[in-house]
Design a protein around this motif. Sequence first.
Motif, PDB file in Angstrom:
ATOM      1  N   LEU A 127     -39.807  56.301  11.325  1.00 21.17           N
ATOM      2  CA  LEU A 127     -38.777  57.333  11.440  1.00 21.17           C
ATOM      3  C   LEU A 127     -37.430  56.655  11.312  1.00 21.17           C
ATOM      4  CD1 LEU A 127     -37.735  60.210  12.433  1.00 21.17           C
ATOM      5  CD2 LEU A 127     -37.914  59.255  14.753  1.00 21.17           C
ATOM      6  N   VAL A 137     -45.722  55.083  16.927  1.00 19.42           N
ATOM      7  CA  VAL A 137     -44.906  53.990  16.395  1.00 19.42           C
ATOM      8  C   VAL A 137     -45.732  52.928  15.673  1.00 19.42           C
ATOM      9  CG1 VAL A 137     -42.937  54.270  17.952  1.00 19.42           C
ATOM     10  CG2 VAL A 137     -44.861  52.846  18.662  1.00 19.42           C
ATOM     11  N   GLU A 156     -33.546  62.935  18.388  1.00 19.17           N
ATOM     12  CA  GLU A 156     -34.181  61.622  18.303  1.00 19.17           C
ATOM     13  C   GLU A 156     -35.296  61.486  19.345  1.00 19.17           C
ATOM     14  OE1 GLU A 156     -31.786  58.237  19.480  1.00 19.17           O
ATOM     15  OE2 GLU A 156     -32.789  56.983  17.986  1.00 19.17           O
ATOM     16  N   VAL A 203     -39.212  60.896  18.488  1.00 19.59           N
ATOM     17  CA  VAL A 203     -39.856  59.669  18.953  1.00 19.59           C
ATOM     18  C   VAL A 203     -41.079  60.005  19.811  1.00 19.59           C
ATOM     19  CG1 VAL A 203     -39.552  57.627  20.423  1.00 19.59           C
ATOM     20  CG2 VAL A 203     -37.798  58.243  18.758  1.00 19.59           C
ATOM     21  N   GLN A 249     -38.733  52.984   3.447  1.00 22.12           N
ATOM     22  CA  GLN A 249     -39.876  53.881   3.616  1.00 22.12           C
ATOM     23  C   GLN A 249     -40.532  54.013   2.245  1.00 22.12           C
ATOM     24  OE1 GLN A 249     -38.833  57.629   5.480  1.00 22.12           O
ATOM     25  NE2 GLN A 249     -38.616  56.689   7.494  1.00 22.12           N
ATOM     26  N   GLU A 274     -34.026  53.202  13.785  1.00 20.78           N
ATOM     27  CA  GLU A 274     -35.374  53.145  13.241  1.00 20.78           C
ATOM     28  C   GLU A 274     -36.397  53.125  14.366  1.00 20.78           C
ATOM     29  OE1 GLU A 274     -36.571  49.556  11.077  1.00 20.78           O
ATOM     30  OE2 GLU A 274     -37.815  50.832   9.803  1.00 20.78           O
ATOM     31  N   HIS A 275     -37.462  53.863  14.163  1.00 17.14           N
ATOM     32  CA  HIS A 275     -38.559  53.863  15.129  1.00 17.14           C
ATOM     33  C   HIS A 275     -39.860  53.703  14.367  1.00 17.14           C
ATOM     34  CE1 HIS A 275     -35.905  55.274  18.342  1.00 17.14           C
ATOM     35  NE2 HIS A 275     -35.336  55.984  17.412  1.00 17.14           N
ATOM     36  N   GLY A 276     -40.734  52.885  14.903  1.00 21.51           N
ATOM     37  CA  GLY A 276     -42.018  52.663  14.254  1.00 21.51           C
ATOM     38  C   GLY A 276     -41.887  51.609  13.183  1.00 21.51           C
ATOM     39  N   HIS A 277     -42.995  51.341  12.562  1.00 17.53           N
ATOM     40  CA  HIS A 277     -43.043  50.256  11.601  1.00 17.53           C
ATOM     41  C   HIS A 277     -43.084  50.801  10.194  1.00 17.53           C
ATOM     42  CE1 HIS A 277     -43.639  47.493  14.846  1.00 17.53           C
ATOM     43  NE2 HIS A 277     -44.568  48.287  15.343  1.00 17.53           N
ATOM     44  N   ILE A 298     -43.996  60.891  17.084  1.00 13.04           N
ATOM     45  CA  ILE A 298     -44.569  59.919  16.150  1.00 13.04           C
ATOM     46  C   ILE A 298     -45.399  58.875  16.882  1.00 13.04           C
ATOM     47  CG2 ILE A 298     -42.687  60.203  14.471  1.00 13.04           C
ATOM     48  CD1 ILE A 298     -41.782  57.321  15.357  1.00 13.04           C
TER      49      ILE A 298
END
Lengths: 96, 96
Positions: free
Chosen positions: A66, A61, A52, A56, B35, B81-84, A59
């Motif tokens: 993700l 964000v 993870e 992270v 997604q 969850e990470h990011g939008h 990416i």
Amino acid sequence: MLVIVCYDVNTETREGRRRLRRVAKICEGIGQRVQKSVFECQIDRAQFESLERRLVDEIKVEEDNLRLYRIAELKGYEVREHGHFRATNFNAPLVL
Amino acid sequence: MLVIVCYDVNTETREGRRRLRRVAKICEGIGQRVQKSVFECQIDRAQFESLERRLVDEIKVEEDNLRLYRIAELKGYEVREHGHFRATNFNAPLVL
């Protein structure tokens, strides 16, 4: 435990396509690719935390998404697959 | 129970892009898009069987791939969850 990793990386820019390749490469190192942007990883808690963190770090964000599903019990889920997974050139821009 | 639906539809042809739209539409009717090609559905067994049948009827097994993860216990998983998630025009060809 099983971890399902799914990602959407915005590949509109060269930088985004680079991120996509790097995210895929990290996942390939630890899990099995089952779709273009879905991997299954049978890993332990420490590997999960490490995975993870590495993802992270890659990416962006603001642009990417993700998701990691952690399923503690391997008996706790069932997967049904239909159709073939075609391993193509994933370094090229991908259309889904 | 939770069902995670992931799909890769080959959109190289007009017919493929049509399949992609139809698959997405079926999923939108029953679940939450998380997604571009991943949906989460909180449904019962009968709905799951019906959903699977409808999706299998839409995809072309020679070209597409569909995976359904059925997690019986809602407490049996964790999602990070990470990011939008950017809800864009999914009717246009999608690059991931």
